[in-house]
Design a protein around this motif. Structure first.
Motif, short mmCIF file in Angstrom:
data_model
loop_
_atom_site.label_atom_id
_atom_site.label_comp_id
_atom_site.label_asym_id
_atom_site.label_seq_id
_atom_site.Cartn_x
_atom_site.Cartn_y
_atom_site.Cartn_z
N THR A 13 -38.45 -9.78 -2.13
CA THR A 13 -37.07 -9.60 -1.70
C THR A 13 -36.58 -10.88 -1.04
O THR A 13 -37.23 -11.40 -0.12
CB THR A 13 -36.94 -8.43 -0.72
OG1 THR A 13 -37.46 -7.25 -1.34
CG2 THR A 13 -35.49 -8.20 -0.34
N LEU A 14 -35.47 -11.40 -1.51
CA LEU A 14 -34.89 -12.63 -0.95
C LEU A 14 -33.81 -12.26 0.05
O LEU A 14 -32.88 -11.50 -0.25
CB LEU A 14 -34.28 -13.49 -2.07
CG LEU A 14 -35.26 -13.98 -3.14
CD1 LEU A 14 -34.52 -14.74 -4.23
CD2 LEU A 14 -36.34 -14.85 -2.53
N HIS A 15 -33.96 -12.79 1.25
CA HIS A 15 -33.01 -12.55 2.34
C HIS A 15 -32.73 -11.06 2.54
O HIS A 15 -31.60 -10.66 2.83
CB HIS A 15 -31.70 -13.31 2.08
CG HIS A 15 -31.79 -14.75 2.47
ND1 HIS A 15 -31.29 -15.76 1.69
CD2 HIS A 15 -32.32 -15.35 3.55
CE1 HIS A 15 -31.52 -16.93 2.27
NE2 HIS A 15 -32.14 -16.70 3.40
N GLU A 16 -33.79 -10.24 2.36
CA GLU A 16 -33.71 -8.80 2.55
C GLU A 16 -32.58 -8.16 1.74
O GLU A 16 -32.03 -7.13 2.13
CB GLU A 16 -33.54 -8.47 4.04
CG GLU A 16 -34.68 -8.95 4.90
CD GLU A 16 -34.53 -8.60 6.36
OE1 GLU A 16 -35.47 -8.81 7.12
OE2 GLU A 16 -33.45 -8.11 6.74
N ARG A 17 -32.25 -8.77 0.60
CA ARG A 17 -31.12 -8.27 -0.19
C ARG A 17 -31.42 -8.16 -1.67
O ARG A 17 -31.10 -7.14 -2.28
CB ARG A 17 -29.91 -9.17 0.03
CG ARG A 17 -28.71 -8.76 -0.81
CD ARG A 17 -27.46 -9.52 -0.45
NE ARG A 17 -26.33 -9.12 -1.30
CZ ARG A 17 -25.08 -9.55 -1.16
NH1 ARG A 17 -24.80 -10.40 -0.16
NH2 ARG A 17 -24.13 -9.13 -1.97
N TYR A 18 -32.03 -9.20 -2.24
CA TYR A 18 -32.22 -9.23 -3.70
C TYR A 18 -33.68 -8.95 -4.05
O TYR A 18 -34.56 -9.75 -3.72
CB TYR A 18 -31.79 -10.59 -4.26
CG TYR A 18 -30.38 -10.97 -3.92
CD1 TYR A 18 -29.30 -10.34 -4.52
CD2 TYR A 18 -30.12 -11.97 -2.98
CE1 TYR A 18 -28.00 -10.69 -4.21
CE2 TYR A 18 -28.82 -12.33 -2.65
CZ TYR A 18 -27.76 -11.69 -3.27
OH TYR A 18 -26.48 -12.03 -2.95
N ASP A 37 -29.31 -5.98 -6.25
CA ASP A 37 -28.65 -6.37 -5.02
C ASP A 37 -28.53 -5.14 -4.13
O ASP A 37 -27.73 -4.23 -4.41
CB ASP A 37 -27.26 -6.95 -5.36
CG ASP A 37 -26.52 -7.44 -4.14
OD1 ASP A 37 -25.52 -8.15 -4.31
OD2 ASP A 37 -26.92 -7.12 -3.01
N GLY A 85 -28.76 -19.59 -2.04
CA GLY A 85 -29.35 -19.76 -0.73
C GLY A 85 -30.79 -20.22 -0.82
O GLY A 85 -31.33 -20.50 -1.90
N ARG A 86 -31.40 -20.28 0.35
CA ARG A 86 -32.82 -20.64 0.44
C ARG A 86 -33.49 -19.70 1.42
O ARG A 86 -33.07 -19.58 2.57
CB ARG A 86 -32.98 -22.09 0.90
CG ARG A 86 -34.45 -22.50 1.05
CD ARG A 86 -34.62 -23.99 1.23
NE ARG A 86 -36.03 -24.37 1.20
CZ ARG A 86 -36.48 -25.60 1.02
NH1 ARG A 86 -35.62 -26.60 0.86
NH2 ARG A 86 -37.77 -25.86 1.00
N ASP A 87 -34.51 -19.03 0.96
CA ASP A 87 -35.30 -18.12 1.79
C ASP A 87 -36.73 -18.66 1.83
O ASP A 87 -37.50 -18.47 0.89
CB ASP A 87 -35.26 -16.71 1.20
CG ASP A 87 -35.94 -15.67 2.10
OD1 ASP A 87 -36.50 -16.08 3.14
OD2 ASP A 87 -35.92 -14.48 1.77
N ASP A 88 -37.05 -19.38 2.90
CA ASP A 88 -38.35 -20.02 3.05
C ASP A 88 -38.57 -20.98 1.88
O ASP A 88 -37.83 -21.94 1.73
CB ASP A 88 -39.45 -18.96 3.13
CG ASP A 88 -40.76 -19.54 3.70
OD1 ASP A 88 -41.79 -18.88 3.60
OD2 ASP A 88 -40.73 -20.68 4.21
#
Length: 604
Positions: A13-18, A37, A85-88
């Motif tokens: 999960t990316l940014h708790e969304r995707y 999403d 965006g960037r997640d880690d």
């Protein structure tokens, strides 16, 4: 039986969304996944930058900048970029998920083609979308049949804009690249013959001799091997396509209502395509509607589907089907079901396929009900790979490929192994490990190199010094990183070095300076004929022609001289004020001319 290693990005999960699902394709931009999403409760596609590019500041910047640019494009024929965006360590962009079929899927690799008026209508839709992109300075660069989607309401939509081009394409493709691709697409639509992206000088008459000459030239011009002889951009080519479309007999194709499906290619057409064409069906269907309906009904009953006329149906057994196939089979029930996905481990179903459903197969579902499909992530317990003797980074990569997403590192002293070497693992190599639990790596102790890219030079040096490491600074120009910031480092972040080790830090000095224009001979040495007109070298002694109107400081203009010829835009000083010539003038001082040739620009 060997179990294939699951996609390491599946289910994250990316940014708790995707929530990422099945990988659709991979390219220079990264890997593309179908995703859900959670915030908008909709299906999307997510492009994730390749992990080996995440620490390349230039690649990350180019990826995100391209995503920002595409987000600003607005046209009904373009798939929308919804965010980025960037997640880690995951750099990503989110794109609208398009319903419908690609032209590649519709044509099925050959044997089918479109009538000219339908093919031109599709091409016009593609070019109209690309015209908006070209107007914003954006080129697709990889347009092909699989990047054009036709929906059930007559819409033609372009997707698959690359977010990062190959390293050798420094400047990226140009607009004539898309024009060439549109010409190839038009050729395949009207002939049913797939062509290589490098094909040039395509002529429809070579495949279909009776093809009208204006259509023949339409494709030949767009695929000319010399880009100079092609239409300059999508807008120019669209104008020509529309002209040819209007010249055809009959009205333009209504892609939503007319009988606009592909038709069999008569010459060498496969026997299975020579069937009764049936009644009108939408553009994207390859089979006649009556035959298709018959096949569908037979398939439903063969699978044990009990359709009932009162808005209910028996849920089919979807185990083993791909997520896309399962969605299509549920949509075929005609009950407008809400389909959701989640992940589950399975010892019997391969990764990416449906492992179970809620409600279970055979249950009765009503119109509008929700069906949860559990997509297999592979088995929960898998063999731990042998990573002993390698570096920590290599071990992490190998574990991710095996399906382990959690890793813990314990540093230990070793007199035999260099810092950063994996000494052992828990569980041991060859044993089964629980993918829900982290694998512990015992690594020979040292200093972990931090991430420095994007930091100011002083901050990066201070961070290394605090860890007992030394910075070796190298300066070089960089087009996107501002002067004074770190644009690169070696070794990469996460590497373990011995105390006192050296890290090469590349610091940007900004973009390459623009070369100064060379002074022309006329500027360097004005001719005697001009009576000393020449100019910026004048020091206020009355011999200069005058500065141009774009002078930043009005007092830089030379004093007016009665012998000098002044052209429109030349500026002079006269009696403490600055004047600009409105047209050619000689011998008439500013302030006293009755014709208004001098415009007063104010006090010096």
């Amino acid at each position: 039986m060997e179990t294939p290693a699951p996609d390491p990005l599946f289910g994250i999960t990316l940014h708790e969304r995707y929530i990422l699902g099945k990988q659709l394709r991979s390219g220079a931009s990264g890997t593309v996944h179908v995703a859900h999403d959670l915030s908008a409760d909709q299906t999307v596609t997510v492009t994730v930058l390749h992990p080996w590019l995440v620490h390349d500041h230039g690649a990350v910047h180019a990826f995100l900048e391209r995503a920002r640019t595409l987000e600003e494009l607005r046209h009904p024929g373009l798939a929308r970029i919804l965010g980025h965006g960037r997640d880690d360590d995951h750099v990503y962009a989110v794109t609208e998920y398009l319903q419908g079929e690609t032209l590649a899927h519709t044509l099925g690799g050959g044997g089918l083609r479109y009538p000219p008026h339908v093919a031109l209508t599709i091409a016009a839709g593609v070019l109209a979308a690309l015209d908006v992109a070209h107007g914003a300075g954006v080129v697709h660069g990889e347009l092909d049949l699989d990047k054009v989607v036709v929906d059930g309401e007559g819409g033609v939509r372009v997707t698959g804009f690359p977010l990062l081009f190959d390293a050798e394409e420094d400047a990226g493709p140009e607009t004539h690249t898309d024009v060439h691709a549109a010409g190839r697409l038009l050729y395949t639509l009207m002939t049913g013959v797939p062509v290589d992206p490098d094909a040039h000088s395509l002529r429809l008459s070579s495949a279909i001799p009776e093809m009208p000459s204006d259509l023949d030239m339409l494709v030949a011009n767009a695929t000319d091997p010399n880009p100079r002889y092609r239409p300059r951009d999508a807008g120019r080519y669209l104008t020509v396509v529309e002209q040819v479309l209007r010249s055809l007999s009959g009205p333009p194709a209504d892609l939503a209502a007319d009988d606009t499906r592909p038709i069999p290619v008569i010459t060498d057409a496969p026997e299975e395509h020579r069937r009764d064409r049936g009644g009108p069906v939408p553009l994207w269907r390859r089979v006649p509607v009556l035959v298709g309906a018959g096949v569908l009904v037979l398939a439903l009953f063969a699978a044990g589907w009990a359709l009932v006329p009162d808005g209910r149906a028996e849920l089919p057994d979807l185990v083993g089907a791909s997520a896309e196939d399962a969605e299509e089979r549920l949509a075929a029930l005609g009950l407008e079901l809400t389909v959701r996905f989640d992940e589950a481990y399975s010892d019997t179903v391969g990764p990416g396929a449906v492992a179970d459903s809620t409600p279970s197969a055979g249950s009765t579902v009503e119109r509008g009900a929700e069906v949860l499909l559990w997509v297999s992530a592979g088995p929960q317990f898998v063999e731990v790979p042998d990573v002993v003797g390698g570096t920590e980074n290599e071990a992490r990569d190998a574990l991710r490929q095996a399906g382990f997403t959690g890793t813990e590192v314990v540093q230990e002293h070793s007199a035999e192994e260099p810092p950063g070497t994996v000494l052992s693992t828990e569980p041991e190599a060859g044993r089964e490990g629980d993918r829900e639990e982290p694998v512990v790596l015992h690594v020979s102790e040292g200093v972990i190199v931090p991430t420095l890219v994007g930091m100011a030079q002083a901050d990066a040096s201070a961070a290394l010094a605090a860890l007992g490491l030394t910075a070796e600074v190298v300066e070089e120009h960089h087009d996107t990183v501002i002067a004074g910031e770190v644009s690169g480092q070696a070794p990469e972040p996460g590497t373990i070095l011995p105390e006192g080790g050296t890290v090469a830090v590349t610091v940007s000095t900004g973009p390459e300076p623009e070369p100064e224009p060379e002074e022309t001979e006329e500027e360097a040495s004005p001719s005697e004929d001009e009576g000393g007109r020449g100019g910026r070298g004048d020091h206020g002694n009355g011999g200069g022609r005058g500065g141009r109107g774009d002078s930043g400081n009005p007092c830089d203009a030379p004093e007016w001289n009665g012998d000098t010829v002044y052209d429109e835009g030349d500026r002079v000083r006269y009696q403490g004020r600055e004047y600009e010539a409105r047209w050619w003038i000689q011998g008439m001082p500013p302030g006293n001319d009755q014709w208004g040739v001098w415009e007063d620009k104010g006090s010096c």
